[in-house]
Motif scaffolding. Structure first.
Motif, PDB file in Angstrom:
ATOM      1  N   TYR A   3      -1.077   1.004  25.737  1.00 30.73           N
ATOM      2  CA  TYR A   3      -0.040   0.016  25.454  1.00 30.73           C
ATOM      3  C   TYR A   3      -0.702  -1.166  24.763  1.00 30.73           C
ATOM      4  CZ  TYR A   3       3.280  -3.754  26.354  1.00 30.73           C
ATOM      5  OH  TYR A   3       4.129  -4.821  26.214  1.00 30.73           O
ATOM      6  N   ARG A   4      -0.269  -1.473  23.574  1.00 31.20           N
ATOM      7  CA  ARG A   4      -0.832  -2.551  22.754  1.00 31.20           C
ATOM      8  C   ARG A   4      -2.341  -2.398  22.583  1.00 31.20           C
ATOM      9  NH1 ARG A   4       2.271  -8.088  24.495  1.00 31.20           N
ATOM     10  NH2 ARG A   4       4.303  -7.458  23.738  1.00 31.20           N
ATOM     11  N   LEU A   5      -2.762  -1.188  22.286  1.00 33.80           N
ATOM     12  CA  LEU A   5      -4.158  -0.829  22.022  1.00 33.80           C
ATOM     13  C   LEU A   5      -5.071  -1.034  23.221  1.00 33.80           C
ATOM     14  CD1 LEU A   5      -4.534  -2.235  18.399  1.00 33.80           C
ATOM     15  CD2 LEU A   5      -3.965   0.095  19.099  1.00 33.80           C
ATOM     16  N   LYS A   6      -4.515  -1.090  24.431  1.00 32.90           N
ATOM     17  CA  LYS A   6      -5.301  -1.185  25.651  1.00 32.90           C
ATOM     18  C   LYS A   6      -5.015   0.022  26.520  1.00 32.90           C
ATOM     19  CE  LYS A   6      -5.663  -6.177  25.755  1.00 32.90           C
ATOM     20  NZ  LYS A   6      -5.381  -7.390  26.502  1.00 32.90           N
ATOM     21  N   LYS A   7      -6.024   0.408  27.290  1.00 34.27           N
ATOM     22  CA  LYS A   7      -5.938   1.593  28.136  1.00 34.27           C
ATOM     23  C   LYS A   7      -5.679   1.176  29.582  1.00 34.27           C
ATOM     24  CE  LYS A   7      -8.724   5.666  29.209  1.00 34.27           C
ATOM     25  NZ  LYS A   7      -9.982   6.349  28.908  1.00 34.27           N
ATOM     26  N   TYR A   8      -4.674   1.795  30.194  1.00 31.83           N
ATOM     27  CA  TYR A   8      -4.303   1.520  31.585  1.00 31.83           C
ATOM     28  C   TYR A   8      -4.362   2.832  32.363  1.00 31.83           C
ATOM     29  CZ  TYR A   8      -2.607  -2.841  29.636  1.00 31.83           C
ATOM     30  OH  TYR A   8      -2.533  -4.038  28.986  1.00 31.83           O
ATOM     31  N   VAL A   9      -5.176   2.871  33.415  1.00 29.99           N
ATOM     32  CA  VAL A   9      -5.357   4.073  34.224  1.00 29.99           C
ATOM     33  C   VAL A   9      -4.239   4.133  35.266  1.00 29.99           C
ATOM     34  CG1 VAL A   9      -6.918   5.312  35.764  1.00 29.99           C
ATOM     35  CG2 VAL A   9      -7.839   3.980  33.863  1.00 29.99           C
ATOM     36  N   VAL A  10      -3.564   5.285  35.347  1.00 30.86           N
ATOM     37  CA  VAL A  10      -2.413   5.453  36.234  1.00 30.86           C
ATOM     38  C   VAL A  10      -2.872   5.582  37.684  1.00 30.86           C
ATOM     39  CG1 VAL A  10      -0.486   6.959  36.814  1.00 30.86           C
ATOM     40  CG2 VAL A  10      -1.016   6.486  34.421  1.00 30.86           C
ATOM     41  N   ASN A  11      -2.268   4.774  38.559  1.00 29.06           N
ATOM     42  CA  ASN A  11      -2.554   4.816  39.991  1.00 29.06           C
ATOM     43  C   ASN A  11      -1.473   5.516  40.781  1.00 29.06           C
ATOM     44  OD1 ASN A  11      -4.855   3.324  39.630  1.00 29.06           O
ATOM     45  ND2 ASN A  11      -3.840   1.392  40.023  1.00 29.06           N
ATOM     46  N   ASP A  12      -0.213   5.310  40.396  1.00 28.24           N
ATOM     47  CA  ASP A  12       0.901   5.792  41.199  1.00 28.24           C
ATOM     48  C   ASP A  12       2.091   6.103  40.302  1.00 28.24           C
ATOM     49  OD1 ASP A  12       2.292   6.403  43.560  1.00 28.24           O
ATOM     50  OD2 ASP A  12       3.130   4.383  43.675  1.00 28.24           O
ATOM     51  N   ILE A  13       2.812   7.169  40.643  1.00 23.45           N
ATOM     52  CA  ILE A  13       4.048   7.544  39.956  1.00 23.45           C
ATOM     53  C   ILE A  13       5.103   7.760  41.019  1.00 23.45           C
ATOM     54  CG2 ILE A  13       5.195   9.217  38.482  1.00 23.45           C
ATOM     55  CD1 ILE A  13       2.496   9.860  37.244  1.00 23.45           C
ATOM     56  N   ARG A  14       6.225   7.061  40.890  1.00 20.48           N
ATOM     57  CA  ARG A  14       7.334   7.205  41.843  1.00 20.48           C
ATOM     58  C   ARG A  14       8.651   7.190  41.096  1.00 20.48           C
ATOM     59  NH1 ARG A  14       5.858   3.971  47.268  1.00 20.48           N
ATOM     60  NH2 ARG A  14       3.648   4.417  47.198  1.00 20.48           N
ATOM     61  N   TYR A  15       9.635   7.875  41.679  1.00 20.16           N
ATOM     62  CA  TYR A  15      10.984   7.784  41.150  1.00 20.16           C
ATOM     63  C   TYR A  15      11.600   6.473  41.600  1.00 20.16           C
ATOM     64  CZ  TYR A  15      10.579  12.656  39.864  1.00 20.16           C
ATOM     65  OH  TYR A  15      10.175  13.823  39.300  1.00 20.16           O
ATOM     66  N   ASN A  16      12.338   5.830  40.707  1.00 17.35           N
ATOM     67  CA  ASN A  16      12.872   4.509  40.976  1.00 17.35           C
ATOM     68  C   ASN A  16      14.208   4.537  41.720  1.00 17.35           C
ATOM     69  OD1 ASN A  16      12.382   1.790  40.805  1.00 17.35           O
ATOM     70  ND2 ASN A  16      13.626   1.538  38.972  1.00 17.35           N
ATOM     71  N   ASP A  17      14.934   5.641  41.646  1.00 15.56           N
ATOM     72  CA  ASP A  17      16.216   5.727  42.328  1.00 15.56           C
ATOM     73  C   ASP A  17      16.390   7.117  42.931  1.00 15.56           C
ATOM     74  OD1 ASP A  17      16.501   7.106  39.989  1.00 15.56           O
ATOM     75  OD2 ASP A  17      18.407   6.238  39.429  1.00 15.56           O
ATOM     76  N   GLU A  18      17.426   7.268  43.740  1.00 19.00           N
ATOM     77  CA  GLU A  18      17.617   8.529  44.454  1.00 19.00           C
ATOM     78  C   GLU A  18      18.170   9.639  43.570  1.00 19.00           C
ATOM     79  OE1 GLU A  18      21.049   5.821  44.751  1.00 19.00           O
ATOM     80  OE2 GLU A  18      19.017   5.614  45.478  1.00 19.00           O
ATOM     81  N   LEU A  19      18.611   9.321  42.365  1.00 18.77           N
ATOM     82  CA  LEU A  19      19.114  10.340  41.445  1.00 18.77           C
ATOM     83  C   LEU A  19      18.055  10.810  40.448  1.00 18.77           C
ATOM     84  CD1 LEU A  19      22.644   8.840  40.740  1.00 18.77           C
ATOM     85  CD2 LEU A  19      22.020  10.677  42.312  1.00 18.77           C
TER      86      LEU A  19
END
Length: 109
Positions: free
Chosen positions: A81-97
């Motif tokens: 994002y904007r030529l910077k690297k961000y390492v993913v820590n967590d992935i979650r669904y934001n809603d129940e659908l």
């Protein structure tokens, strides 16, 4: 879900190992996809773990859900994002659908 809130373009990559042709492997970054995202900075902190003083930023990237990115495939993911690297820590669904996915990532900078 308002479409105008997804106003930043991000690219999500996964690091995989491929053969180098000489009996070994090399890491290769594979593009999973480009997504429109809502980007928020959660916090910034100073990391002095290995003796160097690095400022790390914790970001939240909210995207529309896709089958390419699920909470079970968190290994070796990073976001550009904007030529910077961000390492993913967590992935979650934001809603129940399961309409939105919230990705938490750390970056240096």
């Amino acid at each position: 879900m308002i479409s105008r809130q997804y106003d930043k373009k991000i690219q999500i990559y996964q690091t995989t190992s491929t053969s180098d042709g000489f009996g070994g492997t090399i890491p290769v970054d594979v593009l999973i996809g480009s997504f429109w995202s809502e980007v928020k900075q959660n916090s910034a902190f100073r990391d002095t773990q290995v003796g160097a003083s690095d400022i790390k930023n914790n970001y939240s990237f909210k995207i529309r859900s896709t089958t390419k990115i699920t909470p079970s495939n968190i290994d070796n993911l990073f976001i550009m994002y904007r030529l910077k690297k961000y390492v993913v820590n967590d992935i979650r669904y934001n809603d129940e659908l399961f309409r939105e996915t919230n990705i938490t990532a750390n970056g240096i900078g």
